[in-house]
Design a protein around this motif. Structure first.
Motif, mmCIF file in Angstrom:
data_model
loop_
_atom_site.group_PDB
_atom_site.id
_atom_site.type_symbol
_atom_site.label_atom_id
_atom_site.label_comp_id
_atom_site.label_asym_id
_atom_site.label_seq_id
_atom_site.Cartn_x
_atom_site.Cartn_y
_atom_site.Cartn_z
ATOM 1 N N ASP A 114 0.846 -1.187 0.000
ATOM 2 C CA ASP A 114 0.000 0.000 0.000
ATOM 3 C C ASP A 114 0.885 1.241 0.000
ATOM 4 O OD1 ASP A 114 -2.358 -1.272 -0.081
ATOM 5 O OD2 ASP A 114 -2.832 -1.074 2.052
ATOM 6 N N HIS A 115 0.324 2.337 -0.442
ATOM 7 C CA HIS A 115 1.058 3.591 -0.364
ATOM 8 C C HIS A 115 1.201 3.983 1.105
ATOM 9 C CE1 HIS A 115 1.173 4.599 -4.665
ATOM 10 N NE2 HIS A 115 -0.019 3.993 -4.742
ATOM 11 N N ARG A 146 7.294 -10.645 2.004
ATOM 12 C CA ARG A 146 8.410 -9.955 2.642
ATOM 13 C C ARG A 146 8.500 -8.547 2.068
ATOM 14 N NH1 ARG A 146 12.961 -11.373 5.475
ATOM 15 N NH2 ARG A 146 14.780 -9.997 5.215
ATOM 16 N N ASN A 147 8.361 -7.538 2.957
ATOM 17 C CA ASN A 147 8.355 -6.150 2.521
ATOM 18 C C ASN A 147 9.580 -5.430 3.068
ATOM 19 O OD1 ASN A 147 5.773 -6.531 1.357
ATOM 20 N ND2 ASN A 147 4.803 -6.103 3.327
ATOM 21 N N SER A 148 9.922 -4.367 2.439
ATOM 22 C CA SER A 148 10.972 -3.464 2.911
ATOM 23 C C SER A 148 10.554 -2.041 2.568
ATOM 24 C CB SER A 148 12.329 -3.796 2.267
ATOM 25 O OG SER A 148 12.277 -3.609 0.866
ATOM 26 N N SER A 149 10.959 -1.108 3.485
ATOM 27 C CA SER A 149 10.616 0.303 3.279
ATOM 28 C C SER A 149 11.879 1.131 3.421
ATOM 29 C CB SER A 149 9.574 0.764 4.300
ATOM 30 O OG SER A 149 8.374 0.040 4.164
ATOM 31 N N MET A 150 11.916 2.233 2.693
ATOM 32 C CA MET A 150 13.046 3.168 2.756
ATOM 33 C C MET A 150 12.495 4.575 2.881
ATOM 34 S SD MET A 150 15.863 1.765 0.039
ATOM 35 C CE MET A 150 14.714 1.808 -1.319
ATOM 36 N N LEU A 151 13.067 5.341 3.843
ATOM 37 C CA LEU A 151 12.725 6.746 3.996
ATOM 38 C C LEU A 151 13.814 7.561 3.292
ATOM 39 C CD1 LEU A 151 10.937 8.964 5.371
ATOM 40 C CD2 LEU A 151 12.642 8.957 7.212
ATOM 41 N N TRP A 152 13.390 8.378 2.348
ATOM 42 C CA TRP A 152 14.322 9.214 1.605
ATOM 43 C C TRP A 152 14.248 10.632 2.166
ATOM 44 C CZ3 TRP A 152 17.620 7.166 -1.961
ATOM 45 C CH2 TRP A 152 17.330 5.882 -2.415
ATOM 46 N N VAL A 153 15.434 11.220 2.429
ATOM 47 C CA VAL A 153 15.519 12.540 3.059
ATOM 48 C C VAL A 153 16.384 13.451 2.194
ATOM 49 C CG1 VAL A 153 16.196 13.829 5.113
ATOM 50 C CG2 VAL A 153 15.308 11.487 5.339
ATOM 51 N N VAL A 194 8.596 8.106 1.447
ATOM 52 C CA VAL A 194 8.798 6.701 1.796
ATOM 53 C C VAL A 194 8.569 5.861 0.558
ATOM 54 C CG1 VAL A 194 8.014 4.760 3.222
ATOM 55 C CG2 VAL A 194 8.087 7.059 4.188
ATOM 56 N N GLU A 195 9.462 4.879 0.349
ATOM 57 C CA GLU A 195 9.310 3.883 -0.718
ATOM 58 C C GLU A 195 9.127 2.519 -0.067
ATOM 59 O OE1 GLU A 195 11.708 1.968 -4.563
ATOM 60 O OE2 GLU A 195 12.698 3.429 -3.249
ATOM 61 N N ALA A 196 8.037 1.819 -0.431
ATOM 62 C CA ALA A 196 7.758 0.470 0.065
ATOM 63 C C ALA A 196 7.787 -0.489 -1.098
ATOM 64 C CB ALA A 196 6.391 0.438 0.746
ATOM 65 N N GLN A 197 8.391 -1.666 -0.907
ATOM 66 C CA GLN A 197 8.507 -2.637 -1.993
ATOM 67 C C GLN A 197 8.447 -4.055 -1.440
ATOM 68 O OE1 GLN A 197 12.269 -2.035 -3.962
ATOM 69 N NE2 GLN A 197 13.444 -2.129 -2.050
ATOM 70 N N ASN A 198 8.027 -5.003 -2.341
ATOM 71 C CA ASN A 198 8.043 -6.439 -2.074
ATOM 72 C C ASN A 198 8.216 -7.152 -3.408
ATOM 73 O OD1 ASN A 198 5.541 -6.527 -3.359
ATOM 74 N ND2 ASN A 198 4.360 -6.766 -1.464
ATOM 75 N N PRO A 199 8.249 -8.491 -3.483
ATOM 76 C CA PRO A 199 8.490 -9.160 -4.765
ATOM 77 C C PRO A 199 7.509 -8.818 -5.870
ATOM 78 C CG PRO A 199 8.800 -10.711 -2.956
ATOM 79 C CD PRO A 199 8.251 -9.454 -2.358
ATOM 80 N N LEU A 200 6.344 -8.308 -5.552
ATOM 81 C CA LEU A 200 5.374 -7.965 -6.586
ATOM 82 C C LEU A 200 5.590 -6.579 -7.155
ATOM 83 C CD1 LEU A 200 2.070 -9.418 -5.093
ATOM 84 C CD2 LEU A 200 3.471 -10.365 -6.938
ATOM 85 N N SER A 202 6.898 -2.086 -6.143
ATOM 86 C CA SER A 202 7.181 -1.042 -5.165
ATOM 87 C C SER A 202 6.257 0.139 -5.406
ATOM 88 C CB SER A 202 8.642 -0.608 -5.252
ATOM 89 O OG SER A 202 8.926 -0.024 -6.499
ATOM 90 N N VAL A 203 6.045 0.949 -4.306
ATOM 91 C CA VAL A 203 5.229 2.164 -4.368
ATOM 92 C C VAL A 203 5.902 3.219 -3.501
ATOM 93 C CG1 VAL A 203 3.043 0.969 -4.829
ATOM 94 C CG2 VAL A 203 3.807 1.304 -2.465
ATOM 95 N N ASN A 204 5.581 4.519 -3.795
ATOM 96 C CA ASN A 204 6.135 5.637 -3.042
ATOM 97 C C ASN A 204 5.018 6.461 -2.429
ATOM 98 O OD1 ASN A 204 8.782 4.960 -3.770
ATOM 99 N ND2 ASN A 204 8.685 6.183 -5.636
#
Length: 805
Positions: A114-115, A146-153, A194-200, A202-204
């Motif tokens: 999800d966003h 399995r998800n991962s998120s990244m905060l971009w600054v 924030v960028e969230a991604q999984n094997p299917l 990614s969304v920002n």
């Protein structure tokens, strides 16, 4: 030929077993048309391609279950997967000898990320140069992958722009994600996404820009332990830097947080605040926060607590009393523990005083422990009981109650409505009665008024109330009282109230007391935990030896019962108790009932038999015989015997010249006379001189009448007749009878008492001493007569008996 064919088959089989493992080639290959990761709800195909000639099949799940597959070509089969909703495992199997290992594929099913939402950042000041940037966001629904998120600054300092820099955050198993990083205080603007991604995929999230002064947050202040009086507390707040705003809140245990007024005095890095309008003897909690002229409020400080001081109790106690019985010399006064708003401190003790109008001196005040809630006082007419509560600051106002009150109109139409765990009591005012000053409703478990009395005081216009805290399977009773200003008091009772009930857990234990043809039964109350409601009646069961069963019912208020007119025999007895249902039987007792009259008659027969046997044994002794005879002679009346009707007189008429004297004292009664009556006895000679003998010569021995004398023989002595010259009495008429032609014989008569003195004393011829003996009798001894025979001489003298006795 057959032997050669068999050998060739074995050789081929051995060759296959040896060559196949050494080949290293898999028996099949499996793959999905959508890949190993798919979205939930999608449809795709799973293919199996086999490298061996064998019977092909596909399976799925754990444990593997055969699936209906389709044939794609000579070496490949496939299976249609429709609307997959969870992770699945598929496998391909080659059924041959030997069976090769199957090949398998794991399919993961999930959603795209999800966003990220609700991205927020704050800047916490650490020191004058740097601060801590904290950003949080919500990752949305679970993707099951399995998800991962990244905060971009990206930061802007003056004319210089840095970034973007990433901060990777793992988001597995959490809904709100956060990340922290240091930021210099020289930064003016900051951009985050924030960028969230999984094997299917990614969304920002959307880009968020902050001015650092808008999200700056100062550190939390520190509170010093406050100093409190009964109504006010002084709070001191310490801070590491100068703040433009300070907020302090307080509350007690039951109230929400309340903001303090903005009356702050600044002293260097500390601030002092006065908090007033507090209640005495309360535990208050305090907290504070601060902020700069711009930015965010700091976090709340650590809570601190403090008690306000005590004050004397504000109101009188709520007191009540038990209505004493008419024969009771005391009554018990109860009071409730006041709440903290009334007590305004810790109660140290209670004081009780009883005032009587008849006393001429001041009554004593009794000190009672603070843990006590009741006290027994003497019950007297017009007495007034006063109760105070005392804390460290003083006494409460006096609470008074009158022990005896005048009768008044009671509340009317009292009704009880049952709930699950409460009872509603309603009533109405008596029509002819004035408006009461108050109503009091009391209630308590049945038979536990003294220990668990509860009450509530209501206003004069209240006509119903709800009682809470009612225990299930408990029987309650109580009353509604109307109180009047002129000390009038009246009540209407209610009882047998239970919100829930069932059959009692046991029957009563009984004790029986057998009394003749009846049995008295007593029993005690069932324990409270076994009653299971209000007991309405008890039932007594009585069974005889013939298994004939009878039952008797008695009200629940009774504790004894008497069963009368029971025949003798063996009995069994038990009891049950009834609420809405009957309990099981209580302890069974057995007893035997026998008729008391039969036992009494049996005892009388045994005693009579023993007495008769004892008498029979005693009669064998001559001494005992004589004692009995003398005793019976004392009981006989003093009546002069009448010889004319005796046996020896009649025998004398039959034989001339001989007279057998036989004294039958047992058939005569002797009456004591005032004057002795003299009787002349003379011996007349017989016509035949040869047959005439002296009486004395025919007796072997001379014996006098004495209690200690025992006769040697028992005879009928030969003697001449006895002639009586006494006059005939009015009561007896004697006829003179001649023994021969020349002799006339007179018999001894028994003159009446009136003629005793008129008896003529006639002269007779002197005769020798004469002895005569009674007929053979068990208790008679020989008696001696000499000279004149008087009635005193034939009397029985009982003095010897009494002396011997």
């Amino acid at each position: 030929m057959a032997i050669m064919f068999l050998a060739w088959s074995v050789f081929l089989s051995f060759t296959v077993l040896v060559v196949q493992p050494c080949n290293g080639e898999k028996s099949c290959v499996i793959w999905s048309s959508a890949g190993p990761v798919v979205q939930r709800g999608s449809t795709f195909k799973v293919y199996c391609t086999f490298n061996w000639q064998c019977k092909k099949s596909m399976r799925s799940g754990h444990p593997p279950t055969p699936q209906s597959h389709n044939k794609f070509n000579y070496t490949t089969i496939y299976f249609n997967v429709v609307n997959i909703t969870k992770n699945r495992t598929y496998s391909c199997h080659c059924n041959s000898l030997p069976a090769p290992d199957p090949c398998g594929l794991d399919i993961s099913a999930g959603y795209l990320p999800d966003h990220p939402k609700n991205l927020k950042c704050i800047y916490k000041i650490k020191n004058t140069e740097r601060g801590l940037m904290v950003c949080t966001w919500s990752r949305g629904r679970d993707t099951y992958l399995r998800n991962s998120s990244m905060l971009w600054v990206r930061t802007v300092s003056g004319n210089h722009t840095d970034g973007p820099e990433s901060n990777i955050v793992s988001s597995k198993g959490t809904e709100v994600l956060s990340v922290s990083f240091d930021v210099s205080r020289s930064v003016q603007l900051i951009s985050v996404w924030v960028e969230a991604q999984n094997p299917l995929g990614s969304v920002n999230s959307s880009l968020t820009n902050y001015t650092l002064c808008d999200i700056v947050m100062p550190p939390a202040p520190v509170l010093v332990q406050p100093k409190c009086s009964s109504r006010e507390c002084i709070i001191k707040v310490e801070q590491s830097m100068r703040m433009q705003h300070l907020q302090i809140q307080y509350r007690d245990e039951q109230q929400p947080w309340t903001n303090c007024p903005d009356s702050v005095a600044q002293t260097n890095s500390s601030r002092v605040r006065s908090i007033s309008s507090l209640e005495p003897y309360r535990l208050y909690h305090f907290r504070a926060r601060s902020k700069f002229s711009t930015g965010l409020w700091s976090q709340w400080s650590t809570n601190i607590s403090s008690w306000t001081e005590e004050e004397a109790p504000a109101k009188e106690l709520d007191i009540w009393f038990t209505d004493p019985a008419s024969d009771s010399r005391s009554m018990r006064v109860y009071w409730k523990e006041a709440n903290i708003s009334i007590s305004r401190g810790k109660i140290i003790e209670y004081k009780v005083s009883v005032y009587s109008p008849n006393l001429t001196f001041k009554p004593d005040v009794i000190n009672i422990s603070a843990d006590t809630r009741s006290y027994s006082v003497p019950s007297c007419t017009g007495c007034e009981v006063t109760v105070w509560a005392r804390n460290s600051k003083g006494l409460s106002p006096p609470a008074r109650i009158t022990t005896r009150r005048t009768k008044a109109e009671p509340p009317q139409d009292v009704r009880v409505t049952l709930g699950n765990y409460n009872i509603t009591i309603s009533w109405r005012k008596a029509k002819a009665a004035p408006l009461p000053s108050a109503y009091i409703l009391e209630w308590y478990p049945e038979s536990h008024k003294v220990e668990e009395l509860r009450w509530v005081r209501l206003g004069k216009n209240d006509y119903h109330t709800i009682i809470t805290g009612i225990q299930p399977y408990e029987c309650y009773e109580g009353a509604v009282y109307a109180l009047y200003n002129d000390s009038g008091l009246s009540r209407t009772r209610f009882k047998g109230v239970a919100t829930l009930w069932s059959a009692p857990a046991a029957g009563p234990s009984v004790q029986e007391t057998v009394e003749g043809n009846k049995v008295k039964i007593t029993w005690s109350d069932l324990p409270r935990d076994q009653r299971m409601g209000c007991i309405t009646k008890y039932t007594i069961y009585l069974e005889n030896s013939n298994r004939y069963l009878q039952h008797y019912s008695t009200p629940a208020s009774e504790r004894t019962y008497v069963i009368k007119d029971l025949p003798s025999g063996d009995y069994s007895l038990w009891m049950t108790a009834t609420t809405g249902n009957e309990s099981r039987a209580g302890q069974k007792v057995k007893f035997f009932l026998k008729q008391e009259t039969q036992l009494f008659l049996l005892l009388m027969c045994v005693v009579t038999s023993l007495f008769a046997l004892l008498l029979l044994c005693l009669c064998q002794s001559s001494t005992v015989k004589q004692r009995f005879w003398e005793f019976f002679q004392c009981l006989m009346l003093d009546v002069v015997p009448d010889p004319a009707n005796s046996k020896w007189a009649k025998e004398c008429t039959q034989e001339k010249g001989k007279l057998n004297l036989q004294l039958q004292l047992s058939d005569s009664s002797v009456t004591e006379e005032e004057e002795p009556i003299l009787v002349d006895v003379e011996e007349l000679p017989r016509q035949n001189s040869d047959t005439s003998t002296n009486v004395s010569s025919q007796l072997p021995l001379q014996t006098s009448l004495s209690p200690d004398t025992v006769p040697a023989t028992r005879l009928y002595p030969l003697t001449t007749y006895i002639k009586s010259f006494s006059h005939d009495s009015d009561s007896s008429d004697h006829t003179l009878t001649s023994l021969d032609t020349n002799t006339t014989v007179g018999y001894i008569s028994s003159p009446g008492l009136g003629n005793m003195e008129e008896v003529d004393q006639e002269e007779e011829e002197e005769s020798e001493d004469m002895y005569f003996f009674s007929s053979p009798n068990t208790f008679i001894e020989p008696m001696k007569f000499g000279g004149k025979l008087t009635l005193d001489a034939v009397k029985i003298d009982c003095s010897g008996f009494s002396q011997n006795a």
